[in-house]
Scaffold this motif. Structure first.
Motif, PDB file in Angstrom:
ATOM      1  N   PHE A   1       0.838  -1.194   0.000  1.00 63.81           N
ATOM      2  CA  PHE A   1       0.000   0.000   0.000  1.00 63.81           C
ATOM      3  C   PHE A   1       0.870   1.240   0.000  1.00 63.81           C
ATOM      4  O   PHE A   1       1.771   1.383   0.830  1.00 63.81           O
ATOM      5  CB  PHE A   1      -0.917  -0.005   1.227  1.00 63.81           C
ATOM      6  CG  PHE A   1      -1.873   1.140   1.258  1.00 63.81           C
ATOM      7  CD1 PHE A   1      -3.039   1.092   0.525  1.00 63.81           C
ATOM      8  CD2 PHE A   1      -1.596   2.270   2.002  1.00 63.81           C
ATOM      9  CE1 PHE A   1      -3.923   2.151   0.538  1.00 63.81           C
ATOM     10  CE2 PHE A   1      -2.470   3.339   2.020  1.00 63.81           C
ATOM     11  CZ  PHE A   1      -3.639   3.274   1.280  1.00 63.81           C
ATOM     12  N   GLY A   2       0.618   2.126  -0.956  1.00 65.37           N
ATOM     13  CA  GLY A   2       1.325   3.403  -0.979  1.00 65.37           C
ATOM     14  C   GLY A   2       2.799   3.286  -1.302  1.00 65.37           C
ATOM     15  O   GLY A   2       3.653   3.710  -0.533  1.00 65.37           O
ATOM     16  N   TYR A   3       3.093   2.700  -2.477  1.00 66.16           N
ATOM     17  CA  TYR A   3       4.489   2.536  -2.891  1.00 66.16           C
ATOM     18  C   TYR A   3       5.236   3.867  -2.831  1.00 66.16           C
ATOM     19  O   TYR A   3       6.311   3.971  -2.243  1.00 66.16           O
ATOM     20  CB  TYR A   3       4.505   1.971  -4.308  1.00 66.16           C
ATOM     21  CG  TYR A   3       5.878   1.824  -4.929  1.00 66.16           C
ATOM     22  CD1 TYR A   3       6.576   0.636  -4.815  1.00 66.16           C
ATOM     23  CD2 TYR A   3       6.453   2.866  -5.646  1.00 66.16           C
ATOM     24  CE1 TYR A   3       7.823   0.483  -5.385  1.00 66.16           C
ATOM     25  CE2 TYR A   3       7.706   2.729  -6.229  1.00 66.16           C
ATOM     26  CZ  TYR A   3       8.383   1.538  -6.097  1.00 66.16           C
ATOM     27  OH  TYR A   3       9.610   1.394  -6.649  1.00 66.16           O
ATOM     28  N   THR A   4       4.645   4.895  -3.428  1.00 64.21           N
ATOM     29  CA  THR A   4       5.328   6.191  -3.476  1.00 64.21           C
ATOM     30  C   THR A   4       5.556   6.729  -2.071  1.00 64.21           C
ATOM     31  O   THR A   4       6.630   7.231  -1.741  1.00 64.21           O
ATOM     32  CB  THR A   4       4.495   7.203  -4.277  1.00 64.21           C
ATOM     33  OG1 THR A   4       3.967   6.519  -5.406  1.00 64.21           O
ATOM     34  CG2 THR A   4       5.327   8.357  -4.717  1.00 64.21           C
ATOM     35  N   ALA A   5       4.525   6.584  -1.230  1.00 64.40           N
ATOM     36  CA  ALA A   5       4.672   7.074   0.143  1.00 64.40           C
ATOM     37  C   ALA A   5       5.788   6.322   0.853  1.00 64.40           C
ATOM     38  O   ALA A   5       6.543   6.903   1.644  1.00 64.40           O
ATOM     39  CB  ALA A   5       3.362   6.903   0.898  1.00 64.40           C
ATOM     40  N   MET A   6       5.906   5.025   0.554  1.00 64.18           N
ATOM     41  CA  MET A   6       6.973   4.244   1.176  1.00 64.18           C
ATOM     42  C   MET A   6       8.339   4.771   0.758  1.00 64.18           C
ATOM     43  O   MET A   6       9.252   4.908   1.574  1.00 64.18           O
ATOM     44  CB  MET A   6       6.857   2.768   0.768  1.00 64.18           C
ATOM     45  CG  MET A   6       5.659   2.061   1.337  1.00 64.18           C
ATOM     46  SD  MET A   6       5.680   2.040   3.114  1.00 64.18           S
ATOM     47  CE  MET A   6       5.642   0.315   3.448  1.00 64.18           C
ATOM     48  N   VAL A   7       8.473   5.055  -0.536  1.00 66.25           N
ATOM     49  CA  VAL A   7       9.768   5.551  -1.016  1.00 66.25           C
ATOM     50  C   VAL A   7      10.059   6.920  -0.422  1.00 66.25           C
ATOM     51  O   VAL A   7      11.167   7.188   0.059  1.00 66.25           O
ATOM     52  CB  VAL A   7       9.780   5.618  -2.553  1.00 66.25           C
ATOM     53  CG1 VAL A   7      11.066   6.258  -3.039  1.00 66.25           C
ATOM     54  CG2 VAL A   7       9.627   4.232  -3.142  1.00 66.25           C
ATOM     55  N   ILE A   8       9.029   7.775  -0.414  1.00 66.03           N
ATOM     56  CA  ILE A   8       9.257   9.126   0.110  1.00 66.03           C
ATOM     57  C   ILE A   8       9.588   9.064   1.594  1.00 66.03           C
ATOM     58  O   ILE A   8      10.451   9.802   2.077  1.00 66.03           O
ATOM     59  CB  ILE A   8       8.025  10.015  -0.152  1.00 66.03           C
ATOM     60  CG1 ILE A   8       7.915  10.262  -1.653  1.00 66.03           C
ATOM     61  CG2 ILE A   8       8.143  11.339   0.581  1.00 66.03           C
ATOM     62  CD1 ILE A   8       6.669  10.994  -2.059  1.00 66.03           C
ATOM     63  N   SER A   9       8.924   8.147   2.327  1.00 59.96           N
ATOM     64  CA  SER A   9       9.230   8.100   3.755  1.00 59.96           C
ATOM     65  C   SER A   9      10.644   7.570   3.988  1.00 59.96           C
ATOM     66  O   SER A   9      11.343   8.038   4.889  1.00 59.96           O
ATOM     67  CB  SER A   9       8.196   7.293   4.530  1.00 59.96           C
ATOM     68  OG  SER A   9       8.114   5.994   4.038  1.00 59.96           O
ATOM     69  N   LEU A  10      11.086   6.621   3.146  1.00 57.62           N
ATOM     70  CA  LEU A  10      12.490   6.181   3.259  1.00 57.62           C
ATOM     71  C   LEU A  10      13.433   7.353   3.018  1.00 57.62           C
ATOM     72  O   LEU A  10      14.418   7.546   3.728  1.00 57.62           O
ATOM     73  CB  LEU A  10      12.794   5.085   2.230  1.00 57.62           C
ATOM     74  CG  LEU A  10      12.406   3.649   2.550  1.00 57.62           C
ATOM     75  CD1 LEU A  10      12.770   2.755   1.387  1.00 57.62           C
ATOM     76  CD2 LEU A  10      13.099   3.168   3.799  1.00 57.62           C
TER      77      LEU A  10
END
Lengths: 492, 632
Positions: B318-327
């Motif tokens: 869920f939320g691939y982009t959010a995962m990358v941005i949070s990393l």
């Protein structure tokens, strides 16, 4: 073309392999050079010394595990042969997850009942401590809610959505609104916590309270000493070069510093002599070693053998002289530094003579105190857990912490229903082997009178020349009325 | 060896090469990333065992301070005469346990293993950008491990100033026995380790940026690769600072400089000459690495978890982009929060406030990650493979340990909690247990890929539950101890009456630790037995989408015998409603999927072509990254 990058790698490898291996081996050579002296010699081999009981338990445990492992192996074999699953792990785990969730709630509950009363929530003994505790409670409130919800959801999802054949997961990969919510909500909560924390922190640490009584807290391996300003309310100056056996805090007191200078000069003279006769001592050590190293002495007295061998080798290699010269240089530097300060009347102003160095800290309830920290050797940390205070004690750096104790030791004993309870200042930064035993008692008394009684029982650093001590009552009244404003100065 | 060469078709002659490979070039000085990853893993496991045994020894001391253990004398010789552990050696054990776990197991063992294994396989490269540097990276790590283990055996004992080795304690030979030769060897080991980490790091970054296969745009990379990429960037930027700090410490120890020393009088020596240095300077330098190091440890574990959870929930993350941005956010923030380790060192209080604000911001991307994991599990079809269980365990630890970070990041609360058992609980949960669970998840998930055989599932299940429960039993009660004012790094607690009430908790924790430690034997047995005798693995045992499962089970040099497969979509296309299977590998072309070559990391069906604007943006980002790192 057969020649691709792989053969390129191989070619590169053959060329570079040798140099790489050499490079890699270098430190091993370096270690091997010192290893003979360095690695702890093996103890005499004796099977009787071993803990056979423990070893047999360990062996049994390992065997048991291997048997279990083997049994599972057979289990999986039967699974393969019969084609039936013996255990369906997907449905087993859903139940284990729920059991774990319930059991851990019960465990935390039990621990809270069992030990909750020792956990410091709301039992601080200083004024600012209450603000820290309230900060703690706010943080606890928020985080506990988040903790409970997320952990419960995690295990509930394990329970609810376990794998079933033919079931397809919900294809759901993105929801901007949802993601925005759980970015913004934590951000708002954290803003609240940050602002509150900022406020609390600044109030506690930003500046020294002006009307506080100052106490110097001195840390060394492994103990604490406290210094009170004495009758004149002025701290004498101190410096690390002044420290000696009789003057553990290094106060600028003429007699002690002068005798330290004399001692140091004697030391340097001795060192000079030793350096001059280094050749002779090398010969002497060698002769002693040769004399000792006959027959079975070396194996019969390994410790003596080793010491003699080290001494001889140090003397022959010059390590002995180097060490002597180093010591000499260090002592000469110290002498120069002390001599410079010794001429300074501002340093040696006799203010330190009546300072009282104590092995216990006594405070008066409701009075503001500033602790000025000084370390002798390594970093220590002064932790007053009951007063919610902590500050590192750093050699070469002045640090401080202030607080107002708001309950006496007696009151704390009643509150905790423990008549032996004492406040302590602990060392909380790793400082060596006896770190675990580095503490000093803090007593909070209810009135100035009690404090003065205690203070009068402490001796000043330099005993006053035969003048009768003033009556206790008088000096007490004087002390309490005066606003104490000493300046503890350490020479830089 | 240009990038282009790596993409050439060369399956005609790889057999030929396998014949030519000698034992040494295949198993010892191997330049194949798969072999290097195995080397990292096994060295990491060996170091992990050493670290674990050390922790059991000092836990035994804490639980039964008055007992005598023959086993201690047997293992430690003169450091445990009559079976009682020496206080100085207790400190040594604590220090070496910390060093081994932080650097050798969770940095090299975790990131080294899986970055090496997965980066080339998941981005579709024949090998690392520089296989030679990769080999050196392993061997520097190996040497470093050997030097560290040797340092435990020296006569004056190993480094004992805590894993942070704060001077002056670590700088003065006479300050404690461990600060002699043991400390010198510790510094040598760490310097070798840093060299290894840097060699690895530049390799990972350049491989990810330059050697992705056709169709593998940045936003189609699995989250593992993103995590390894950011980890490598963190390591590359922060490890040199530790190198500097370590070299200054070497100077202070051996060459008489005064970077960290001032105004010291040492018992038995006298007043030292050093003047004008500052011990706090070391702490700034150390924590400038030390804090990013926490994320160097954690982020690969989070990446592995993302991959494993998505695969075994049969659901797109869920939320691939959010995962990358949070990393990305975590990586950036981790560089500017180091001061929260130093609130009470006498640092300017205003600086403390600044660090407090920055620190608490990190909770936001961390929260996003947790909520995204939960939503990924929601309405999934969860297969409880051991890897999945360990990933869920990681999320649980990450929540429990992460939340206590909000207490410790708050300067006001840190006054009370600093260096108490609360801190021990916090970092063992959020960093220690989380990351080691990520490592286990990775091992269970990619074991078939590494060795071509399966691990025993049942043993894995037992291994997980015992480890999970005992880890909580060991670390959770420490919160209560810390809140009651019990300091860490104490050799025993019997000298203070107030600590008596914690003795039975101490015993419980030690027993749990021993049981948990014994449970690792299950894993070790499973691991080494399965390497040789495990069930033969299928091509794609977890029905996963990512590229590494398209490579043949038996390893070939160059990863794919034929051409490198092309990538057509994002890595997390599980349970698409328009497909019959519940997975849709990245490398499977599909004519019906008319826009297969474009799209996001998490395409929807039907997929959207990436717009011109997005392509431009991506190219600009690349150009910027390449410019920063000096690649053209």
């Amino acid at each position: 073309m057969k020649n691709n990058h792989l053969s390129g790698i191989a070619a590169l490898a053959s060329k570079k392999m040798f140099s790489a291996m050499l490079l890699l081996a270098l430190p091993f050579f370096a270690i091997a050079q010192t290893a003979t002296d360095v690695v702890q010699p093996p103890k005499e081999f004796s099977l009787a010394n071993w803990d056979w009981e423990f070893i047999s338990y360990c062996t049994l445990a390992v065997l048991l595990i291997l048997i279990v492992a083997r049994a599972f192996d057979i289990g999986s074999l039967t699974e393969k042969i019969t084609g039936k699953k013996v255990v369906n792990w997907n449905s087993t785990n859903r139940w284990v997850a729920i059991i774990f969730l319930v059991a851990s709630v019960a465990g935390i509950w039990y621990e809270m009942i069992y030990h909750g009363k020792y956990v410091m929530i709301g039992d601080s003994y200083s004024e600012h401590g209450e603000t820290i505790d309230s900060m703690f409670n706010w943080t606890f409130g928020f985080t506990f809610v988040v903790f409970a919800i997320t952990e419960a959801l995690l295990f509930y999802f394990m329970f609810k959505y376990r794998y079933r054949d033919g079931q397809k997961a919900h294809y759901y990969f993105h929801n901007n609104k949802l993601e925005l919510i759980w970015t913004v909500v934590p951000a708002i909560v954290l803003t609240f916590l940050v602002l509150r924390g900022f406020n609390t922190w600044s109030k506690i640490t930003a500046e020294k309270p002006k009307d506080a009584q100052e106490i110097e807290v001195f840390a060394y391996q492994f103990g604490w000493k406290a210094r009170y300003a004495g009758a004149d309310n002025k701290f004498g100056q101190s410096h690390f070069t002044f420290i000696s056996g009789k003057n553990p805090l290094g106060l600028a007191v003429q007699d002690h510093v002068d005798s330290l200078l004399v001692d140091l000069k004697k030391d340097t003279a001795l060192l000079n002599l030793q350096i001059a006769s280094a050749d002779d001592s090398a010969k002497a050590w060698k002769a002693a070693f040769v004399k000792f190293n006959t027959g079975s002495n070396a194996t019969a007295y390994p410790a003596v053998f080793k010491e003699l061998k080290t001494k001889m080798e140090d003397a022959e290699s010059g390590a002995y002289v180097r060490q002597l010269k180093k010591d000499l240089r260090r002592k000469n530097t110290t002498i120069t530094r002390i001599s410079t300060y010794r001429k300074d009347d501002k340093v040696f102003n006799n203010a330190g003579n009546d300072d009282k160095i104590t092995t216990e800290i006594v405070l008066v309830k409701g009075k503001s105190y500033t602790f000025n920290f000084r370390a002798r050797d390594v970093i220590h940390s002064a932790w007053f857990p009951d007063f919610r205070g902590q500050m590192n004690v750093v050699p070469g750096m002045a640090t401080w912490f202030s607080f107002v104790p708001n309950k006496t030791t007696e009151e704390a004993r009643v509150e905790k229903n423990n008549k032996d309870f004492e406040f302590y200042l602990y060392c909380n930064k790793i400082c060596g082997g006896a770190h675990y035993n580095m503490k000093i008692k803090i007593t909070v008394v209810g009135s100035e009178a009690e404090y003065n009684t205690w203070m009068a029982s402490q001796v000043p650093f330099v005993a006053p020349p035969a003048a009768p001590a003033p009556a206790e009552g008088d000096s007490g009244a004087k002390d309490s009325s005066a606003v104490v404003k000493p300046n503890a100065v350490t020479i830089r | 060896m240009s990038t282009a060469a790596l993409h050439t078709d060369h399956h005609h002659d790889h057999d030929h090469h396998e014949h030519k490979e000698s034992f040494i070039s295949k198993y010892v000085f191997s330049m194949d990333h798969k072999m290097i990853s195995k080397q990292f893993l096994i060295t990491g496991i060996v170091m992990g065992i050493v670290g674990l045994v050390m922790s059991l020894l000092f836990r035994m001391q804490l639980a039964w301070p008055d007992e005598k253990f023959g086993i201690m004398e047997m293992l430690l010789g003169k450091w445990a005469q009559d079976g009682k552990l020496d206080p100085n050696f207790y400190m040594g054990l604590v220090t070496i346990h910390g060093t081994i776990m932080v650097f050798y197991v969770l940095t090299a063992g975790l990131s080294g293993t899986f970055s090496n294994l997965l980066i080339p396989l998941q981005v579709g490269a024949r090998d690392m950008a520089s296989p030679f540097l990769n080999m050196l990276s392993y061997w520097f790590f190996f040497m470093s491990s050997v030097v560290l283990l040797i340092s435990v055996g020296v006569e004056t004992g190993p480094a004992s100033a805590g894993w942070t080795v704060y001077p002056p304690l670590s700088a003065l030979e006479k300050a404690m026995p461990g600060s002699g030769l043991g400390m010198t060897l510790w510094l040598v080991a760490i310097i070798l380790f840093i060299v290894s980490a840097l060699l690895g790091g530049i390799n990972y970054i350049s491989t990810v940026l330059n050697m992705r296969t056709k169709g593998m745009s940045m936003n189609r990379m699995p989250l593992t690769i993103w995590a390894f990429f950011f980890t490598a960037v963190l390591g590359l930027l922060s490890f040199p600072v530790l190198l500097g700090a370590g070299l200054f410490l070497v100077f202070d120890r051996s060459f008489g400089t005064s970077f960290y020393l001032s105004d010291i009088y040492l018992e038995g020596v006298g007043a030292m000459e050093n003047i004008g240095g500052s011990p706090v300077l070391y702490q700034h330098l150390f924590w400038f690495l030390g804090h990013p190091e926490v994320y160097i440890i954690l982020m690969p574990a989070l990446g592995i978890t993302s991959e494993v959870i998505s695969t075994n929930a049969r659901k797109p993350i869920f939320g691939y982009t959010a995962m990358v941005i949070s990393l990305m956010g975590i990586s950036f923030l981790s560089f500017i929060v180091w001061g929260h380790h130093m609130f009470i060192t006498g640092m300017n209080p205003f600086l403390g406030s600044v660090f407090m604000i920055l620190t608490l911001i990190i909770a936001v991307p961390s929260a996003v990650k947790v909520f995204n994991y939960l939503t990924t599990l929601w309405k999934g079809n969860l297969r409880f493979t051991p890897a999945m269980l360990f990933s869920i365990g990681l999320v649980s630890f990450f929540i429990s340990g992460g939340l206590t970070g909000i207490y410790l990041g708050n300067a006001a609360l840190d006054i009370q909690l600093h260096d108490s058992y609360f801190v021990v609980a916090h970092f063992h949960l959020v960093m220690g247990s989380s990351a080691i669970f990520g490592m286990f998840a990775g091992i269970y998930h990619w074991f078939p890929r590494m060795y071509g055989r399966m691990l025993n599932n049942t043993l894995g299940q037992f291994h997980f539950w015992i480890t999970f429960i005992t880890a909580y039993l060991v670390f959770f009660p420490m919160h209560f101890m810390g809140l009651a004012g019990v300091p860490r790094r104490y050799y025993m607690f019997t000298l203070v009456k107030e600590f008596d009430v914690w003795m039975d908790v101490n015993k419980m924790m030690t027993i749990a630790a021993i049981v948990g430690g014994a449970a690792q034997l299950l894993f070790l047995w499973n691991f080494f037995y399965s390497i040789f005798r495990g069930k033969k693995a299928e091509q794609n045992p977890w029905q996963s989408n990512t590229l590494e499962w398209s490579a043949p089970v038996k390893h070939v040099h160059g990863n794919w015998p034929g051409a490198i497969p092309e990538v057509y979509r994002g890595p997390y296309e599980y349970s698409r409603p328009d497909r019959e299977d519940d997975y849709f590998p990245q490398y499977v072309p599909d004519e019906s999927d008319s826009v297969g070559t474009g799209g996001d990391g998490h395409g929807s069906a039907p997929k959207r072509k990436s717009t011109k604007k997005e392509e431009v943006a991506e190219n600009v980002m690349f150009a910027a990254i390449k410019r920063v790192f000096g690649w053209s």
